[in-house]
Design a protein around this motif. Structure first.
Motif, short mmCIF file in Angstrom:
data_model
loop_
_atom_site.label_atom_id
_atom_site.label_comp_id
_atom_site.label_asym_id
_atom_site.label_seq_id
_atom_site.Cartn_x
_atom_site.Cartn_y
_atom_site.Cartn_z
N ASN A 5 17.67 -24.12 -29.09
CA ASN A 5 16.55 -24.94 -28.68
C ASN A 5 16.49 -26.23 -29.49
O ASN A 5 15.95 -26.27 -30.59
N LEU A 24 14.74 -19.86 -33.67
CA LEU A 24 14.24 -20.26 -32.36
C LEU A 24 14.33 -21.77 -32.14
O LEU A 24 14.02 -22.25 -31.06
N ASP A 27 10.43 -26.48 -30.79
CA ASP A 27 9.78 -26.20 -29.51
C ASP A 27 9.73 -27.41 -28.58
O ASP A 27 9.39 -27.28 -27.41
N THR A 54 6.26 -29.35 -32.52
CA THR A 54 5.12 -28.87 -33.31
C THR A 54 5.47 -27.60 -34.09
O THR A 54 4.66 -27.12 -34.88
N ALA A 55 6.67 -27.07 -33.86
CA ALA A 55 7.09 -25.88 -34.59
C ALA A 55 8.61 -25.82 -34.63
O ALA A 55 9.30 -26.29 -33.72
N ASP A 57 11.45 -22.76 -35.45
CA ASP A 57 11.59 -21.30 -35.62
C ASP A 57 10.22 -20.63 -35.65
O ASP A 57 9.96 -19.73 -36.46
N ASN A 58 9.35 -21.12 -34.79
CA ASN A 58 8.00 -20.57 -34.61
C ASN A 58 7.09 -20.77 -35.83
O ASN A 58 6.05 -20.11 -35.95
N ILE A 59 7.47 -21.68 -36.73
CA ILE A 59 6.63 -22.02 -37.88
C ILE A 59 6.14 -23.46 -37.70
O ILE A 59 6.91 -24.34 -37.34
N SER A 60 4.86 -23.68 -37.92
CA SER A 60 4.26 -24.98 -37.67
C SER A 60 4.93 -26.09 -38.47
O SER A 60 5.00 -26.04 -39.70
#
Length: 244
Positions: A5, A24, A27, A54-55, A57-60
């Motif tokens: 991604n 991940l 985003d 805004t993230a 690997d799913n961290i902000s």
């Protein structure tokens, strides 16, 4: 299969590098990448990414993040709330500070319009304060050997001072100096040569398109003081350099 991604690395033969794994990924889009090459720094080899995400690997992470050389998120670089708009250009100084530019009006809740500088830990460098900032997006950054910072984009002023699409900032204060090539349209990319000359590319064209001279095709080279010297289509950094 590995999820891909917006961030990836390929090998020198063009094949996918499976050892680089940002999890991940981002985003949203990534528009800028910079690698720390300060070999004496503890951050040597780390990778900065900037964009509209805004993230990671799913961290902000809003607009900017730092990755390890293997691709994982480097949690020691913490930009807090980050940028409130897309980051489009990054440059790493020799002291590991990061110059960031794009289309934003704040970093971590502090007003910074389209250009800011961060400390190596991700906090805002408050000493670098371009005042009201740059009035339109910045698309490219380059740092000179004397640490002065060149910015380029679609802007027409820096802290209220007229600078059309290209400007140079003082490395301490962040304010524009006397360098003023005055491009007549977008400047999309800049690079500094080893002799100090500045390569410029973009949408400018026609008479007086940049540096007070015609340049068709959106490309030019400037001397470090902002004047352009033409030598049969070539440009020389020294004012009295001979044409060849």
């Amino acid at each position: 299969a590995q999820v891909i991604n917006h961030i990836a690395r390929v090998n020198t033969d063009g094949s996918f590098d499976f050892t680089f794994n940002p999890g991940l990924g981002a985003d949203q889009f990534v528009a800028a990448v910079a690698i720390n090459t300060n070999y004496l720094s503890a951050n040597n080899g780390t990778i900065y990414v900037g964009g509209g995400f805004t993230a990671v690997d799913n961290i902000s992470r809003n607009g900017i993040a730092r990755l390890t050389s293997s691709g994982s998120l480097d949690a020691s670089f913490n930009p807090g709330a980050g940028f409130n708009g897309p980051v489009r250009a990054l440059a790493i100084q020799s002291d590991d500070k990061i110059v960031v530019a794009g289309s934003f009006t704040a970093f971590n809740g502090v007003a910074r319009t389209n250009v800011a500088r961060l400390n190596p830990d991700g906090s805002l460098d408050t000493a670098f304060n371009p005042g009201s900032g740059v009035d339109n997006p910045i698309l490219s950054i380059a740092i000179q050997a004397d640490h002065k910072i060149i910015i380029a984009g679609d802007f027409t002023s820096v802290n209220g001072t007229t600078r059309n699409r290209i400007a140079r900032l003082d490395p301490v204060t962040g304010l524009a100096d006397s360098f003023n090539p005055n491009a007549n349209n977008f400047v999309r990319v800049i690079a500094v040569q080893t002799d100090g000359s500045i390569l410029v590319g973009g949408d400018f064209t026609g008479a007086n398109s940049i540096g007070g001279a015609a340049r068709t095709g959106g490309a030019a080279r400037h001397q470090g003081h902002g004047r352009r010297r033409s030598c049969a289509g070539k440009f020389r950094q020294r004012q009295n350099a001979a044409c060849d």
